[in-house]
Design a protein around this motif. Structure first.
Motif, PDB file in Angstrom:
ATOM      1  N   TRP A   1     -33.497   4.173  83.370  1.00  0.00           N
ATOM      2  CA  TRP A   1     -34.609   3.535  82.530  1.00  0.00           C
ATOM      3  C   TRP A   1     -35.829   4.169  83.288  1.00  0.00           C
ATOM      4  O   TRP A   1     -36.815   4.522  82.570  1.00  0.00           O
ATOM      5  CB  TRP A   1     -34.532   1.989  82.407  1.00  0.00           C
ATOM      6  CG  TRP A   1     -33.558   1.454  81.495  1.00  0.00           C
ATOM      7  CD1 TRP A   1     -32.747   0.653  81.625  1.00  0.00           C
ATOM      8  CD2 TRP A   1     -33.642   1.979  79.948  1.00  0.00           C
ATOM      9  NE1 TRP A   1     -31.837   0.449  80.517  1.00  0.00           N
ATOM     10  CE2 TRP A   1     -32.496   0.936  79.525  1.00  0.00           C
ATOM     11  CE3 TRP A   1     -34.485   2.369  79.278  1.00  0.00           C
ATOM     12  CZ2 TRP A   1     -32.416   1.049  78.180  1.00  0.00           C
ATOM     13  CZ3 TRP A   1     -34.047   2.651  77.933  1.00  0.00           C
ATOM     14  CH2 TRP A   1     -33.003   1.938  77.431  1.00  0.00           C
ATOM     15  N   ILE A   2     -35.963   3.974  84.654  1.00  0.00           N
ATOM     16  CA  ILE A   2     -37.030   4.671  85.320  1.00  0.00           C
ATOM     17  C   ILE A   2     -37.290   6.038  85.234  1.00  0.00           C
ATOM     18  O   ILE A   2     -38.292   6.579  85.185  1.00  0.00           O
ATOM     19  CB  ILE A   2     -37.107   4.088  86.819  1.00  0.00           C
ATOM     20  CG1 ILE A   2     -37.027   2.722  87.076  1.00  0.00           C
ATOM     21  CG2 ILE A   2     -38.065   4.740  87.675  1.00  0.00           C
ATOM     22  CD1 ILE A   2     -36.984   2.086  88.314  1.00  0.00           C
ATOM     23  N   SER A   3     -36.052   6.746  84.972  1.00  0.00           N
ATOM     24  CA  SER A   3     -35.954   8.231  85.119  1.00  0.00           C
ATOM     25  C   SER A   3     -36.454   8.670  83.754  1.00  0.00           C
ATOM     26  O   SER A   3     -36.863   9.874  83.873  1.00  0.00           O
ATOM     27  CB  SER A   3     -34.633   8.686  85.295  1.00  0.00           C
ATOM     28  OG  SER A   3     -33.635   8.442  84.428  1.00  0.00           O
TER      29      SER A   3
ATOM     30  N   THR B   1     -26.946   2.274  73.463  1.00  0.00           N
ATOM     31  CA  THR B   1     -26.628   1.108  74.007  1.00  0.00           C
ATOM     32  C   THR B   1     -26.536   0.018  72.777  1.00  0.00           C
ATOM     33  O   THR B   1     -25.668  -0.773  73.264  1.00  0.00           O
ATOM     34  CB  THR B   1     -28.144   0.349  74.700  1.00  0.00           C
ATOM     35  OG1 THR B   1     -28.557   1.380  75.764  1.00  0.00           O
ATOM     36  CG2 THR B   1     -27.969  -1.029  75.258  1.00  0.00           C
TER      37      THR B   1
ATOM     38  N   LYS C   1     -23.887   1.268  78.935  1.00  0.00           N
ATOM     39  CA  LYS C   1     -24.969   0.479  79.670  1.00  0.00           C
ATOM     40  C   LYS C   1     -25.752   1.410  80.524  1.00  0.00           C
ATOM     41  O   LYS C   1     -25.440   2.598  81.368  1.00  0.00           O
ATOM     42  CB  LYS C   1     -23.984  -0.337  80.893  1.00  0.00           C
ATOM     43  CG  LYS C   1     -23.147  -1.306  80.226  1.00  0.00           C
ATOM     44  CD  LYS C   1     -22.474  -2.312  81.228  1.00  0.00           C
ATOM     45  CE  LYS C   1     -21.545  -3.109  80.690  1.00  0.00           C
ATOM     46  NZ  LYS C   1     -20.533  -3.827  81.705  1.00  0.00           N
ATOM     47  N   MET C   2     -26.965   1.140  80.490  1.00  0.00           N
ATOM     48  CA  MET C   2     -28.120   1.855  81.108  1.00  0.00           C
ATOM     49  C   MET C   2     -28.593   0.817  82.389  1.00  0.00           C
ATOM     50  O   MET C   2     -28.942   0.023  82.539  1.00  0.00           O
ATOM     51  CB  MET C   2     -29.301   1.813  80.383  1.00  0.00           C
ATOM     52  CG  MET C   2     -28.992   2.715  79.054  1.00  0.00           C
ATOM     53  SD  MET C   2     -28.806   4.411  79.371  1.00  0.00           S
ATOM     54  CE  MET C   2     -30.207   4.863  80.108  1.00  0.00           C
ATOM     55  N   SER C   3     -28.643   1.838  83.518  1.00  0.00           N
ATOM     56  CA  SER C   3     -28.870   1.299  84.663  1.00  0.00           C
ATOM     57  C   SER C   3     -30.406   1.210  84.893  1.00  0.00           C
ATOM     58  O   SER C   3     -31.171   1.851  84.241  1.00  0.00           O
ATOM     59  CB  SER C   3     -28.270   1.854  86.068  1.00  0.00           C
ATOM     60  OG  SER C   3     -28.863   3.445  85.983  1.00  0.00           O
ATOM     61  N   ARG C   4     -31.029   0.606  85.909  1.00  0.00           N
ATOM     62  CA  ARG C   4     -32.218   0.397  85.967  1.00  0.00           C
ATOM     63  C   ARG C   4     -32.935   1.767  86.452  1.00  0.00           C
ATOM     64  O   ARG C   4     -34.198   2.221  86.080  1.00  0.00           O
ATOM     65  CB  ARG C   4     -32.663  -0.441  87.033  1.00  0.00           C
ATOM     66  CG  ARG C   4     -34.134  -0.703  87.452  1.00  0.00           C
ATOM     67  CD  ARG C   4     -34.683  -1.955  88.674  1.00  0.00           C
ATOM     68  NE  ARG C   4     -33.852  -3.357  88.015  1.00  0.00           N
ATOM     69  CZ  ARG C   4     -33.988  -4.208  88.880  1.00  0.00           C
ATOM     70  NH1 ARG C   4     -34.383  -4.179  90.182  1.00  0.00           N
ATOM     71  NH2 ARG C   4     -33.307  -5.363  88.330  1.00  0.00           N
ATOM     72  N   LEU C   5     -32.283   2.461  87.268  1.00  0.00           N
ATOM     73  CA  LEU C   5     -32.512   3.838  87.651  1.00  0.00           C
ATOM     74  C   LEU C   5     -32.864   4.738  86.502  1.00  0.00           C
ATOM     75  O   LEU C   5     -33.556   5.475  86.505  1.00  0.00           O
ATOM     76  CB  LEU C   5     -31.389   4.275  88.674  1.00  0.00           C
ATOM     77  CG  LEU C   5     -31.831   5.864  89.309  1.00  0.00           C
ATOM     78  CD1 LEU C   5     -32.968   5.724  89.857  1.00  0.00           C
ATOM     79  CD2 LEU C   5     -30.683   6.145  90.248  1.00  0.00           C
TER      80      LEU C   5
END
Length: 245
Positions: A166-168, A154, A160-164
């Motif tokens: 980060w949760i994964s 990043t 770019k890191m999506s919210r999904l």
């Protein structure tokens, strides 16, 4: 390293419905056929990488009982550099076109950073860490590498890191821990006599994550094989001078 870079050099290759075909001249073209076969090949190669990496902790622990940690880091990297250099020479003979490299000074700085931080620091941290800690500790600490890689990508590459995603990450780590079969009774991450070794292993993990992220810059102008050979060559020189001291 080489297999991993070949699998991650062009993430757009995984775009559905498109295929990049590389001809002998190094040019690419797209077709609309499915990528199921290449995807399967890359998946199997990544499994092979994980099997290799799984052995490195136990192998380093065994080797450091007989050799100096710096020597354990230096010898395999030197042998890999020599072997891959021959493959690089063969690939250059087959390649008909040359790639635009950019300014020599900037590229040299990139490889110095990649070789010193990404290779020397990673290997130095691993071999010294497992000498003063446990291989089981190293296998658990290494779970932070994907997270560190994403964070560094990043900041260093602008991915770019999506919210999904980060949760994964925590879910993936929990899943790996559940299926890894780690004997938690043999893991002593916070025990005093292992703290120094665990810290060095963590530093080595940072080096590995840095290599995974920073190499993306160089893959824009260099082939995966060139990135591995040049960065390993830098690491060989640095480790050699460290051994001579």
């Amino acid at each position: 390293r080489l297999i991993l870079l070949r699998c991650t050099a062009k993430p757009e290759a995984y775009a559905p419905g498109t295929v990049q075909v590389v001809n002998k001249g190094g040019m690419t073209s797209e077709s609309g056929s499915p990528r199921e076969k290449p995807r399967t090949r890359y998946f199997l190669l990544l499994i092979l990488v994980n099997l290799m990496w799984a052995f490195q902790y136990t192998g380093a622990k065994i080797a450091t009982q007989e050799l100096d940690p710096i020597m354990v880091a230096f010898l395999p990297m030197l042998m890999a550099t020599v072997l891959l250099s021959f493959l690089l020479l063969l690939s250059r003979r087959k390649r008909r076109t040359s790639l635009e490299r950019g300014k020599f000074g900037r590229q040299l700085l990139n490889f110095l950073l990649l070789g010193i931080v990404g290779c020397v620091l990673a290997q130095f941290g691993l071999t010294n860490g497992v000498k003063y800690s446990l291989a089981s500790n190293a296998s658990v600490i290494a779970l932070v590498i994907p997270v560190l890689t994403a964070l560094l990508a990043t900041f260093l590459v602008g991915e770019k890191m999506s919210r999904l995603l980060w949760i994964s990450f925590p879910l993936a780590i929990v899943g790996v821990v559940m299926v890894s079969g780690v004997d938690w009774h043999s893991v002593h991450l916070l025990r005093g006599k292992y703290m120094a070794g665990n810290l060095m292993i963590l530093i080595g993990c940072f080096g590995s994550a840095f290599y995974n992220a920073y190499c993306k810059r160089l893959l824009r102008t260099f082939t995966p094989l060139e990135v591995v050979v040049y960065s390993f060559a830098v690491a060989d020189v640095v480790l050699f001078f460290v051994l001579m001291e």
